[in-house]
Scaffold this motif. Structure first.
Motif, mmCIF file in Angstrom:
data_model
loop_
_atom_site.group_PDB
_atom_site.id
_atom_site.type_symbol
_atom_site.label_atom_id
_atom_site.label_comp_id
_atom_site.label_asym_id
_atom_site.label_seq_id
_atom_site.Cartn_x
_atom_site.Cartn_y
_atom_site.Cartn_z
ATOM 1 N N LEU A 84 0.835 -1.204 0.000
ATOM 2 C CA LEU A 84 0.000 0.000 0.000
ATOM 3 C C LEU A 84 0.868 1.252 0.000
ATOM 4 C CD1 LEU A 84 -2.657 1.567 0.316
ATOM 5 C CD2 LEU A 84 -2.517 1.143 2.779
ATOM 6 N N TYR A 85 1.919 1.242 0.785
ATOM 7 C CA TYR A 85 2.828 2.391 0.835
ATOM 8 C C TYR A 85 3.437 2.662 -0.537
ATOM 9 C CZ TYR A 85 6.828 5.287 2.115
ATOM 10 O OH TYR A 85 7.757 6.306 2.184
ATOM 11 N N ARG A 86 3.805 1.587 -1.241
ATOM 12 C CA ARG A 86 4.367 1.767 -2.580
ATOM 13 C C ARG A 86 3.329 2.346 -3.542
ATOM 14 N NH1 ARG A 86 6.473 -3.291 -1.412
ATOM 15 N NH2 ARG A 86 5.012 -4.327 -2.820
ATOM 16 N N ALA A 87 2.076 1.898 -3.393
ATOM 17 C CA ALA A 87 1.012 2.415 -4.261
ATOM 18 C C ALA A 87 0.810 3.906 -4.036
ATOM 19 C CB ALA A 87 -0.287 1.655 -4.001
ATOM 20 N N LYS A 88 0.865 4.332 -2.786
ATOM 21 C CA LYS A 88 0.684 5.761 -2.484
ATOM 22 C C LYS A 88 1.893 6.567 -2.955
ATOM 23 C CE LYS A 88 -0.969 6.390 1.776
ATOM 24 N NZ LYS A 88 -1.189 6.119 3.215
ATOM 25 N N ALA A 89 3.080 5.996 -2.771
ATOM 26 C CA ALA A 89 4.300 6.709 -3.184
ATOM 27 C C ALA A 89 4.389 6.836 -4.703
ATOM 28 C CB ALA A 89 5.532 5.973 -2.641
ATOM 29 N N ALA A 90 3.744 5.905 -5.429
ATOM 30 C CA ALA A 90 3.814 5.907 -6.891
ATOM 31 C C ALA A 90 2.739 6.787 -7.540
ATOM 32 C CB ALA A 90 3.702 4.487 -7.419
ATOM 33 N N GLY A 91 1.971 7.507 -6.727
ATOM 34 C CA GLY A 91 1.011 8.436 -7.306
ATOM 35 C C GLY A 91 -0.428 8.226 -6.876
ATOM 36 N N ARG A 92 -0.710 7.202 -6.079
ATOM 37 C CA ARG A 92 -2.054 6.909 -5.572
ATOM 38 C C ARG A 92 -2.997 6.450 -6.689
ATOM 39 N NH1 ARG A 92 -2.307 9.183 -0.192
ATOM 40 N NH2 ARG A 92 -0.529 10.576 0.137
ATOM 41 N N ASN A 93 -4.210 6.064 -6.279
ATOM 42 C CA ASN A 93 -5.208 5.543 -7.211
ATOM 43 C C ASN A 93 -4.633 4.385 -8.026
ATOM 44 O OD1 ASN A 93 -7.678 5.265 -8.538
ATOM 45 N ND2 ASN A 93 -7.140 6.742 -10.125
ATOM 46 N N ARG A 94 -3.940 3.492 -7.321
ATOM 47 C CA ARG A 94 -3.316 2.360 -7.992
ATOM 48 C C ARG A 94 -3.193 1.189 -7.020
ATOM 49 N NH1 ARG A 94 1.152 3.279 -10.815
ATOM 50 N NH2 ARG A 94 2.140 1.293 -10.300
ATOM 51 N N ILE A 95 -2.762 0.054 -7.548
ATOM 52 C CA ILE A 95 -2.664 -1.181 -6.761
ATOM 53 C C ILE A 95 -1.238 -1.716 -6.885
ATOM 54 C CG2 ILE A 95 -3.539 -3.534 -6.497
ATOM 55 C CD1 ILE A 95 -6.019 -2.404 -8.193
ATOM 56 N N GLU A 96 -0.689 -2.145 -5.775
ATOM 57 C CA GLU A 96 0.609 -2.806 -5.767
ATOM 58 C C GLU A 96 0.459 -4.171 -5.089
ATOM 59 O OE1 GLU A 96 3.562 -2.013 -7.009
ATOM 60 O OE2 GLU A 96 2.945 -0.056 -7.823
ATOM 61 N N ILE A 97 1.185 -5.160 -5.611
ATOM 62 C CA ILE A 97 1.159 -6.508 -5.025
ATOM 63 C C ILE A 97 2.463 -6.758 -4.286
ATOM 64 C CG2 ILE A 97 1.008 -8.980 -5.515
ATOM 65 C CD1 ILE A 97 -0.628 -8.366 -7.947
ATOM 66 N N ALA A 98 2.362 -7.271 -3.067
ATOM 67 C CA ALA A 98 3.551 -7.593 -2.287
ATOM 68 C C ALA A 98 4.336 -8.703 -2.975
ATOM 69 C CB ALA A 98 3.163 -8.032 -0.883
ATOM 70 N N PRO A 99 5.651 -8.614 -2.988
ATOM 71 C CA PRO A 99 6.446 -9.681 -3.620
ATOM 72 C C PRO A 99 6.281 -10.996 -2.877
ATOM 73 C CG PRO A 99 7.863 -8.154 -2.419
ATOM 74 C CD PRO A 99 6.492 -7.543 -2.452
#
Length: 444
Positions: A426-441
């Motif tokens: 979630l932190y990566r998704a917010k740092a990358a510009g928000r309104n997006r989804i990131e999957i944990a490795p």
């Protein structure tokens, strides 16, 4: 003065033992525990083994240092934290005590090989005292945490999940009827030889295995319901899939209809047994209360591990929520949270769980789901939120977006590990510009 010198001498011996033999003691500790089938369930995961080995060595080194655990708040708090972790991942306390006995036995072997038995005896006694105090503090925290979780688990069984009892009851009746009709149509169309969908693989089956197992686990009626469902899947459906004469097929079909009727009756009986319910929902969003998360997620992790099935969580954070509150007021903020919760619940299955995790955060537990599927669900939620507009009392309706982190369970027994992975994503998704989804490795 003499007593202090003797204590210092014992501590010096223990520090030397920890430095020279600590790694060997840790290895023996795990070798002993891994011979126990019960312990294998908790210690076989590579991440657990690696991290706990290092943690145990650090624990042993700290315990044999100059600071005495009996007088050191920092060391005492460390033991309490360890006990809470043991409770969270359900390591039985007797296995921890067995590990302590292994360490004591190894210490006795090491000291027996040294000269100056009087000095060694004093050091060995000090080591035993410190280990015993540490285990006692761990046990106290373990029992306290386990008791609290058991109470939450029991309370969870006593309330209707997500919806009131009558709504939930009608939803499951409709779900069972839908499966029954689809099965009947498949039979009438001669598609039985292609395979019939098992009841436990249907939405009703998902509900039965997950939500119903919490609500009714100790009920004899629930066990009867599960047994009848398994008979349908394991006996009646296979008979219908095999080629047989019309008379035989009609007889089996009649048995199936009777079995489905019994399942329906048992479901009704279960819901009627809920005479006292405790509200477990967040009053604003109607999502589940966070206090039930440890009991639910812990059970879902156990289920996924025992059945080698998928399990994912999604941690969702409403973007720039503070800005919404500051610009439009808390009433609009509350309206936005209710809308977000409704959209989330509209896009998950009845067997899944939606919690209000924090102020503007929601945690979604997706049982029997892998990372790719969880990402698809998260994307549908994200897209639906992006289309949402809220009347904020101005000419321009308020737009809502959310960032999400997805994490998949890969065998680690501690639920905190899974939540931490989702939080990092979630932190990566917010740092990358928000309104997006990131999957944990995978290695998280």
């Amino acid at each position: 003065m003499v007593a202090n010198e003797a204590l210092g001498d014992s501590v010096a011996i223990l520090r030397q033992i920890a430095s020279e033999h600590g790694a060997d003691m840790v290895a023996r500790f795990y070798d002993t525990l891994l011979q126990d089938e019960e312990a294998q369930r908790f210690l076989s995961h590579s991440v657990v083994h690696g991290r706990l080995s290092a943690s145990l060595l650090d624990w042993l080194t700290a315990l044999f240092d100059e600071a005495d655990i009996r007088d050191c708040p920092r060391l005492q708090e460390s033991q309490r934290v360890i006990g809470q972790v043991h409770a969270r991942i359900n390591i039985p306390i007797h296995l921890v005590m067995q590990g302590a006995a292994t360490l004591k036995a190894r210490l006795a072997q090491l000291f027996s090989a040294r000269a100056e038995p009087q000095r060694c005896l004093a050091a060995l006694q000090l080591a035993h005292e410190r280990i015993d105090v540490a285990i006692m503090m761990m046990s106290q925290a373990y029992v306290k945490d386990t008791t609290a979780r058991a109470r939450l688990d029991e309370a969870y069984r006593l309330f209707s999940i997500d919806q009131d009892v009558s709504t939930e009851k009608e939803a499951q009746k409709a779900s069972l009827m839908e499966w029954s009709q689809k099965t009947l149509f498949s039979l009438l169309q001669g598609e039985a030889d292609r395979g019939l969908t098992r009841l436990l693989d249907s939405p009703f089956g998902l509900w039965l295995r997950h939500r119903a197992s919490f609500m009714f686990e100790r009920s004899v009626i629930y066990q009867d319901l599960l047994a009848e469902t398994q008979r349908i899947d394991r006996v009646l459906l296979p008979e219908l899939e095999t080629t047989g004469g019309p008379n035989q097929r009609m007889e089996t079909l009649s048995e199936l209809q009777a079995a489905v009727s019994r399942v329906s009756a048992l479901v009704m009986e279960l819901f009627q047994s809920l005479t006292a319910l405790e509200s477990g929902r967040d009053p604003l969003t109607r999502a589940l209360n966070r206090r039930f998360l440890p009991a639910i997620l812990g059970r879902e992790i156990e289920f996924a591990t025992a059945n080698d099935s998928g399990l994912c969580i999604i941690l969702l954070d409403v973007d720039h929520f503070k800005r919404i509150n500051d610009r439009h007021g808390h009433q609009t903020g509350d309206l936005a949270l209710r809308q977000v919760a409704q959209i989330v619940m509209d896009h998950v299955r009845p067997s899944d769980f939606v919690f209000r995790y924090g102020g503007e955060e929601f945690l979604i537990v997706l049982n029997e789901t892998h990372a790719g599927q969880a990402h698809e669900i998260a994307e549908r939620i994200r897209a639906a939120l992006q289309k949402t507009r809220i009347d904020a009392g101005s000419d321009d309706p308020l737009a809502i977006t959310a960032s999400m982190g997805v994490a998949e369970h890969h065998g680690h027994p501690d639920q905190a590990h899974l939540i931490k992975a989702a939080d990092a994503a979630l932190y990566r998704a917010k740092a990358a510009g928000r309104n997006r989804i990131e999957i944990a490795p995978t290695a998280s």
